[in-house]
Design a protein around this motif. Sequence first.
Motif, PDB file in Angstrom:
ATOM      1  N   GLU A 153       2.435   5.931  10.008  1.00 39.70           N
ATOM      2  CA  GLU A 153       2.682   4.703  10.771  1.00 39.70           C
ATOM      3  C   GLU A 153       1.395   4.180  11.397  1.00 39.70           C
ATOM      4  OE1 GLU A 153       5.770   6.236  13.260  1.00 39.70           O
ATOM      5  OE2 GLU A 153       7.383   5.461  11.950  1.00 39.70           O
ATOM      6  N   ARG A 154       0.554   5.100  11.869  1.00 41.60           N
ATOM      7  CA  ARG A 154      -0.738   4.676  12.420  1.00 41.60           C
ATOM      8  C   ARG A 154      -1.618   4.076  11.331  1.00 41.60           C
ATOM      9  NH1 ARG A 154      -5.533   6.709  12.362  1.00 41.60           N
ATOM     10  NH2 ARG A 154      -4.849   8.685  11.476  1.00 41.60           N
ATOM     11  N   TRP A 155      -1.616   4.708  10.165  1.00 47.73           N
ATOM     12  CA  TRP A 155      -2.359   4.189   9.001  1.00 47.73           C
ATOM     13  C   TRP A 155      -1.876   2.790   8.630  1.00 47.73           C
ATOM     14  CZ3 TRP A 155       0.469   3.484   4.418  1.00 47.73           C
ATOM     15  CH2 TRP A 155      -0.264   3.140   3.283  1.00 47.73           C
ATOM     16  N   ALA A 156      -0.564   2.608   8.568  1.00 52.12           N
ATOM     17  CA  ALA A 156      -0.001   1.318   8.169  1.00 52.12           C
ATOM     18  C   ALA A 156      -0.332   0.216   9.162  1.00 52.12           C
ATOM     19  CB  ALA A 156       1.513   1.440   8.004  1.00 52.12           C
ATOM     20  N   ALA A 174       3.706  -1.598   3.334  1.00 50.95           N
ATOM     21  CA  ALA A 174       3.231  -0.252   3.054  1.00 50.95           C
ATOM     22  C   ALA A 174       4.411   0.714   2.994  1.00 50.95           C
ATOM     23  CB  ALA A 174       2.240   0.205   4.117  1.00 50.95           C
ATOM     24  N   TYR A 175       4.323   1.663   2.065  1.00 49.17           N
ATOM     25  CA  TYR A 175       5.325   2.706   1.915  1.00 49.17           C
ATOM     26  C   TYR A 175       4.693   4.068   2.176  1.00 49.17           C
ATOM     27  CZ  TYR A 175       8.378  -0.563  -0.664  1.00 49.17           C
ATOM     28  OH  TYR A 175       9.178  -1.618  -1.047  1.00 49.17           O
ATOM     29  N   ALA A 176       5.424   4.936   2.844  1.00 46.92           N
ATOM     30  CA  ALA A 176       5.096   6.357   2.894  1.00 46.92           C
ATOM     31  C   ALA A 176       6.089   7.062   1.976  1.00 46.92           C
ATOM     32  CB  ALA A 176       5.212   6.905   4.311  1.00 46.92           C
ATOM     33  N   ILE A 177       5.573   7.853   1.022  1.00 43.27           N
ATOM     34  CA  ILE A 177       6.454   8.505   0.057  1.00 43.27           C
ATOM     35  C   ILE A 177       6.096   9.987  -0.060  1.00 43.27           C
ATOM     36  CG2 ILE A 177       6.820   6.374  -1.235  1.00 43.27           C
ATOM     37  CD1 ILE A 177       4.910   7.429  -3.390  1.00 43.27           C
ATOM     38  N   ASP A 178       7.110  10.816  -0.240  1.00 39.66           N
ATOM     39  CA  ASP A 178       6.847  12.237  -0.442  1.00 39.66           C
ATOM     40  C   ASP A 178       6.719  12.520  -1.941  1.00 39.66           C
ATOM     41  OD1 ASP A 178       9.438  12.299  -1.466  1.00 39.66           O
ATOM     42  OD2 ASP A 178      10.126  13.896  -0.126  1.00 39.66           O
ATOM     43  N   HIS A 192      12.253  11.896   0.434  1.00 41.76           N
ATOM     44  CA  HIS A 192      12.315  10.947   1.539  1.00 41.76           C
ATOM     45  C   HIS A 192      11.095  10.045   1.534  1.00 41.76           C
ATOM     46  CE1 HIS A 192      10.103  14.377   3.225  1.00 41.76           C
ATOM     47  NE2 HIS A 192       9.560  13.546   4.093  1.00 41.76           N
ATOM     48  N   TRP A 193      11.313   8.862   2.025  1.00 41.27           N
ATOM     49  CA  TRP A 193      10.295   7.833   2.059  1.00 41.27           C
ATOM     50  C   TRP A 193      10.638   6.824   3.151  1.00 41.27           C
ATOM     51  CZ3 TRP A 193      11.930   2.751   1.108  1.00 41.27           C
ATOM     52  CH2 TRP A 193      13.235   2.633   0.586  1.00 41.27           C
ATOM     53  N   LYS A 194       9.676   5.981   3.471  1.00 40.69           N
ATOM     54  CA  LYS A 194       9.942   4.955   4.465  1.00 40.69           C
ATOM     55  C   LYS A 194       9.087   3.732   4.201  1.00 40.69           C
ATOM     56  CE  LYS A 194      10.322   4.101   9.452  1.00 40.69           C
ATOM     57  NZ  LYS A 194      10.193   4.692  10.813  1.00 40.69           N
ATOM     58  N   LEU A 195       9.687   2.560   4.315  1.00 40.37           N
ATOM     59  CA  LEU A 195       8.955   1.308   4.277  1.00 40.37           C
ATOM     60  C   LEU A 195       8.412   1.068   5.675  1.00 40.37           C
ATOM     61  CD1 LEU A 195       8.037  -1.322   2.918  1.00 40.37           C
ATOM     62  CD2 LEU A 195      10.300  -2.282   3.427  1.00 40.37           C
ATOM     63  N   LEU A 196       7.094   1.127   5.816  1.00 40.05           N
ATOM     64  CA  LEU A 196       6.471   1.088   7.138  1.00 40.05           C
ATOM     65  C   LEU A 196       6.181  -0.327   7.599  1.00 40.05           C
ATOM     66  CD1 LEU A 196       3.966   3.995   6.506  1.00 40.05           C
ATOM     67  CD2 LEU A 196       6.126   4.119   7.741  1.00 40.05           C
ATOM     68  N   ARG A 197       5.861  -1.179   6.653  1.00 36.92           N
ATOM     69  CA  ARG A 197       5.612  -2.605   6.958  1.00 36.92           C
ATOM     70  C   ARG A 197       6.277  -3.421   5.855  1.00 36.92           C
ATOM     71  NH1 ARG A 197       1.085  -4.103  10.213  1.00 36.92           N
ATOM     72  NH2 ARG A 197       1.037  -6.015   8.991  1.00 36.92           N
ATOM     73  N   SER A 198       6.957  -4.468   6.212  1.00 37.26           N
ATOM     74  CA  SER A 198       7.630  -5.285   5.200  1.00 37.26           C
ATOM     75  C   SER A 198       7.040  -6.687   5.170  1.00 37.26           C
ATOM     76  CB  SER A 198       9.131  -5.344   5.482  1.00 37.26           C
ATOM     77  OG  SER A 198       9.359  -5.877   6.779  1.00 37.26           O
ATOM     78  N   SER A 204       0.837  -1.197   0.000  1.00 42.02           N
ATOM     79  CA  SER A 204       0.000   0.000   0.000  1.00 42.02           C
ATOM     80  C   SER A 204       0.873   1.248   0.000  1.00 42.02           C
ATOM     81  CB  SER A 204      -0.928  -0.007   1.219  1.00 42.02           C
ATOM     82  OG  SER A 204      -1.844  -1.086   1.155  1.00 42.02           O
ATOM     83  N   ILE A 205       0.258   2.391  -0.333  1.00 43.07           N
ATOM     84  CA  ILE A 205       1.010   3.641  -0.483  1.00 43.07           C
ATOM     85  C   ILE A 205       0.329   4.760   0.292  1.00 43.07           C
ATOM     86  CG2 ILE A 205       1.799   5.422  -2.089  1.00 43.07           C
ATOM     87  CD1 ILE A 205       1.917   3.259  -4.256  1.00 43.07           C
ATOM     88  N   PHE A 206       1.107   5.452   1.102  1.00 44.52           N
ATOM     89  CA  PHE A 206       0.705   6.685   1.770  1.00 44.52           C
ATOM     90  C   PHE A 206       1.420   7.811   1.036  1.00 44.52           C
ATOM     91  CE2 PHE A 206       0.949  10.085   4.830  1.00 44.52           C
ATOM     92  CZ  PHE A 206      -0.124   9.930   5.705  1.00 44.52           C
TER      93      PHE A 206
END
Length: 223
Positions: A184-187, A194-198, A217-223, A165-167
């Motif tokens: 992170e709460r969403w994920a 799930a990824y959060a991406i700017d 910047h981005w972050k893999l929130l769940r792998s 999924s993508i935030f």
Amino acid sequence: MNLLLTSAGIKNPTIHDALVELLGKPIRDANALCIPTAGYGHPQTNPSHAWRFISGQEPRCPMTELGWNSVGVLELTALPSIDRARWVPWVQQTDVLLVNGGDAMYLHHWIRESGLAELFPSLRETVWVGLSAGSMVMTPRIGEDFVNWTPPSGSDETLGLVDFSIFPHLDHPDLPWNTLHNAERWAAGLSGPAYAIDDETAIKVTDGKVEVVSEGHWKLLRS
């Protein structure tokens, strides 16, 4: 299909180069169809947003203005009223589908209702470039936080062509809710990666291989 899932279009040279790599040729030699449909379903958009997307007058989210050989408009809500023999070749013969942001659930509904989803297995050489909702629709779920238009199913499930999924729009100055904490709460409410991406980040998917391309910047929130 090969996918370039962006938060805000082709924002920088790194994302631009990823697009050219997926196309396998210069943008000036590629033909595009743009899909504005998602913009009609979101409560914060209006017809002027669709016009700016179609006409290439939205510099914050570059898509149609990149110098394509040709650009056409594919409005999904119109397709059920058109003979399939007429519109299917339009899709099959294009190099890239440029898919606008807006409401991911509304877009998902019309991708299926229009019959476009049925063509996906045959579009092996086509590139799908998503912008925000146009990217999120390819994921398994968007999360309840992003549901504005409620589909008949009442679900937040989308196409599931990728397994994450993508935030989008992480830390966007005009979207104060879009913080890493809220991402992170969403994920945590999802069951898969799930990824959060700017807006300076995109996710490239080629033959199932996932690669993040970014100048932000981005972050893999769940792998």
